[in-house]
Every structure is written in structure tokens, then in C-alpha cells.
Design an enzyme around this catalytic site. Structure first.
Site, PDB file in Angstrom:
ATOM      1  N   HIS A 132      -3.829   7.212   2.690  1.00 57.43           N
ATOM      2  CA  HIS A 132      -4.233   5.749   2.251  1.00 57.43           C
ATOM      3  C   HIS A 132      -5.738   5.290   2.944  1.00 57.43           C
ATOM      4  O   HIS A 132      -5.949   5.370   3.816  1.00 57.43           O
ATOM      5  CB  HIS A 132      -3.415   4.655   2.780  1.00 57.43           C
ATOM      6  CG  HIS A 132      -3.560   3.343   2.409  1.00 57.43           C
ATOM      7  ND1 HIS A 132      -3.877   2.730   1.326  1.00 57.43           N
ATOM      8  CD2 HIS A 132      -3.485   2.152   3.209  1.00 57.43           C
ATOM      9  CE1 HIS A 132      -4.158   1.626   0.892  1.00 57.43           C
ATOM     10  NE2 HIS A 132      -4.043   1.147   2.233  1.00 57.43           N
TER      11      HIS A 132
ATOM     12  N   CYS B  60       0.783  -1.282  -0.040  1.00 64.85           N
ATOM     13  CA  CYS B  60       0.056  -0.079  -0.094  1.00 64.85           C
ATOM     14  C   CYS B  60       0.807   1.163  -0.146  1.00 64.85           C
ATOM     15  O   CYS B  60       0.288   2.308  -0.342  1.00 64.85           O
ATOM     16  CB  CYS B  60      -0.928  -0.192   1.230  1.00 64.85           C
ATOM     17  SG  CYS B  60      -2.058  -1.505   1.003  1.00 64.85           S
TER      18      CYS B  60
ATOM     19  N   ASN C  28     -10.267  -0.442  -0.617  1.00 66.95           N
ATOM     20  CA  ASN C  28      -8.937  -0.472  -0.259  1.00 66.95           C
ATOM     21  C   ASN C  28      -8.146  -0.989  -1.602  1.00 66.95           C
ATOM     22  O   ASN C  28      -8.323  -1.932  -1.985  1.00 66.95           O
ATOM     23  CB  ASN C  28      -8.406  -1.260   0.829  1.00 66.95           C
ATOM     24  CG  ASN C  28      -6.885  -0.954   1.086  1.00 66.95           C
ATOM     25  OD1 ASN C  28      -5.996  -0.712   0.141  1.00 66.95           O
ATOM     26  ND2 ASN C  28      -6.483  -1.454   2.139  1.00 66.95           N
TER      27      ASN C  28
END
Length: 344
Positions: A254, A112, A284
């Protein structure tokens, strides 16, 4: 004068197939209410059969080039945990398909945090004079590594790609990238992991039954670490830029979990309205999360030229990496926003 990397174009691409919470509820022991309450996610985009990570990256890259009003880039960096193949890298294929020829192209594997790590590498190449422009792409098809029976991961992750075009410029320009805050904690590697397929657990006939090929996550432990590390990274990046929290107009974090974002805002004492939310529509998206949020915020008018912006992410796989980046958003006014599409 040392050259800075200046953000001058953005692009994104989401695969057209949408999987709603209600659809997941028909397949798993879950519900729309359960998913929204724990994650803030309402739906996610999933790459269908025949769609690979490079396909998403190519389209996002093409749109970023269009946004920057160019068809050239001196290098291509693709941040991904789900490459088309373990070997070769995905980036050279993306560069070729974009008509960029034999420019330097390589992948960055930081899950990520990958997009910001790739941005830091591109910034270094520009500062050193090795290249003058760089196309940085975050792209993941996490659906390809999720256990179809695991609701804790299937409810959270989606597929997508976002790209940024960086060019050499002055550190004083709007859009010049500021200081990066990078770090890692390898002691947390088991919190989020794909156990099988690497050299530790090769996928071979004799041990394939013991090699787990799916993405696994210890959600509660990740949540606790995320709030602490993300808050620290934001504060460090702001201090490095000689800003205060009040100077920052937008915090692009994020998009892992809405509760994490709200907890970070509360921990910092920052109004949650300054944290754009995109995960409710896409989930996500791992390495694509930050650039997809940038595109969405720019398209919605939340992110405007000249704003002071902090980009921040806590990686969710392997090393518990914390990354912060401060930047003054440059954009190209209405032209820039019109040139990038929110959804495929």
C-alpha cells in the site's frame, strides 16, 4: 481439484486534474520540501466537479476487461470508502454501466485494505464454484472527505481507481492467488476515522455542528503501527506460501507514505528496489493504491510474467486491518501491459 483465482487482467484510471505540492503550498501552510520529506509525494490526481467514485471505477473496470480480452464477468466487487451514495452500493451501478447486466455486485468497506479484502472474497467465490470470473475494483475519491484546511491529510491523499480481473484456474498456474493473511485491531479505530455521518454521529440538523464529516488521522501513531503490522503481514503471507523473502521478486505494498515503505524494507532486510513506488505521482489513493501500483509496475516492466509477488497493505482507517497476499504474477506479456493505461 480446488479452483484457484488467477489474475489475468489489470486496468486503472486517474482523474485528469493534477494538484502539485507547489499548488497546495499556495493554499496551505506547507511547502514542496515539507511534503516530500515527510511523505515522498510530489503530486496527486483529484476528481473534479461532477466526477464520482463510480466514474473512476467504471473506466478502470473497462480497461481490466480489455486487458483480459473479455467483455464479461460473473460478479463485480467494488472496494471503496467513498461510495457515490451511502445507499445503494456503487458496484451494481458499475456493473450496469459496463454492460454486465444483473450479475452479483456489491461493495466492500475496508478502506485502504479494501482491494485485498475484495480479492479474498472473490477468491472464495471462485473456489466455491459460485462464480468463474470476478472483476475486483478498488476506487476512492478521498478528496471528497478531506478537510480543506488540514494539510496533514490534503497533502497525502489522491483519487483514483484500479481493477483486476480474476478467473478460475489451477493453483499451479502463474498468477494464481496464494494464501491471504487477514486480521484487525478494533482498539485502534480512533487513529483514523470519519466521525460524522454514521449511526454514532448522524448528520442531523440538531447535532450537525458536533458531527465531524471529515477524515481525521493520527499520523505518528499510524506510522508506528504500520511498520510493525506490514512487516508481520508480509512474513506471514510468505510463510503461508512456503516461500522465503529471497524467493519474492516484487513487494507491492500500500502506497501510504514512502518513509513507511522504506522502514518496512529495512525491517525485513529487503532491498528497497524490490518495493515499486507509485505514490510520488498519485499520493495515497486508499483502496485503489495496490491495483494502481500493480498497473504502473507492469507498464514500467518492473512486474513481469512469472514473478513471485507479495501484495500487502495496512488499512489506514477504522480497524488497523493487516492484509497480506502472495501471488505469482501472471500477466499476458506485452499484450497485457499495452492494454492498461497508467494515467487517465
Amino acid at each position: 481439484m480446488r479452483q484457484a483465482a488467477v489474475l489475468s487482467g489489470l486496468g486503472s484510471w486517474l482523474p485528469p486534474q493534477v494538484v502539485t505540492n507547489d499548488r497546495l503550498a499556495r493554499q496551505l501552510d506547507t511547502s514542496d520540501e515539507w511534503i516530500r520529506r515527510r511523505t515522498g509525494i510530489g503530486q496527486r490526481h483529484i476528481a473534479g466537479p461532477g466526477i464520482a467514485t463510480s466514474d473512476l471505477a467504471i473506466e478502470a473496470g473497462r480497461r481490466a476487461l480489455k486487458s483480459a480480452a473479455t467483455d464479461r464477468a460473473d460478479c463485480v466487487i467494488v472496494a471503496t470508502t467513498t461510495p457515490d451514495h451511502p445507499c445503494p452500493a456503487t458496484a451494481p451501478m458499475v456493473a450496469a454501466k459496463l454492460g454486465l447486466g444483473t450479475v452479483p455486485a456489491f461493495d466492500v468497506a475496508a478502506v485502504c485494505a479494501g482491494f485485498l479484502y475484495a480479492g479474498a472474497v472473490a477468491e472464495g467465490l471462485i473456489a466455491a464454484g459460485t462464480v468463474r470470473t470476478a472483476l475486483v475494483i478498488g476506487a476512492d475519491t478521498f478528496s471528497s472527505i478531506l478537510d480543506p484546511e488540514d494539510r496533514t491529510t490534503r497533502c497525502v491523499f489522491g483519487d483514483g481507481a484500479g481493477a483486476a480481473y480474476l478467473r478460475a484456474g489451477s493453483p499451479e498456474e502463474p498468477g494464481a492467488l496464494g494464501p491471504f493473511t487477514l486480521g484487525s485491531d478494533g482498539t485502534g479505530a480512533d487513529m483514523i476515522m470519519v466521525g460524522g455521518g454514521g449511526s454514532r454521529q448522524p448528520l442531523r440538523a440538531e447535532n450537525i455542528a458536533r458531527s465531524d464529516p471529515y477524515f481525521r488521522m493520527q499520523g505518528k501513531a499510524v506510522f508506528r503501527h504500520a511498520v510493525e503490522r506490514m512487516s508481520t503481514a508480509i512474513s506471514t503471507a510468505i510463510e503461508g506460501a512456503n516461500w522465503t523473502l529471497d524467493d519474492v521478486e516484487v513487494f507491492v505494498t500500500h502506497q501510504a507514505n514512502l518513509r513507511i515503505m522504506q522502514a518496512v524494507a529495512s525491517h525485513l532486510g529487503v532491498p528497497p528496489e524490490r518495493f515499486p513506488v507509485h505514490l510520488d505521482r498519485v499520493g495515497n489513493t486508499a483502496a485503489a493504491s495496490v491495483p494502481l501500483t500493480l498497473v504502473d509496475a507492469a507498464s514500467a516492466g518492473t512486474l513481469r510474467a512469472g514473478q513471485r509477488t507479495v501484495l500487502e497493505v495496512l488499512t489506514e482507517v477504522v480497524d488497523g486491518v493487516t492484509v497480506g497476499l502472495s501471488a505469482r504474477w501472471s500477466g499476458r506479456g506485452e499484450t497485457s501491459v499495452a492494454a492498461v493505461d497508467r494515467v487517465g
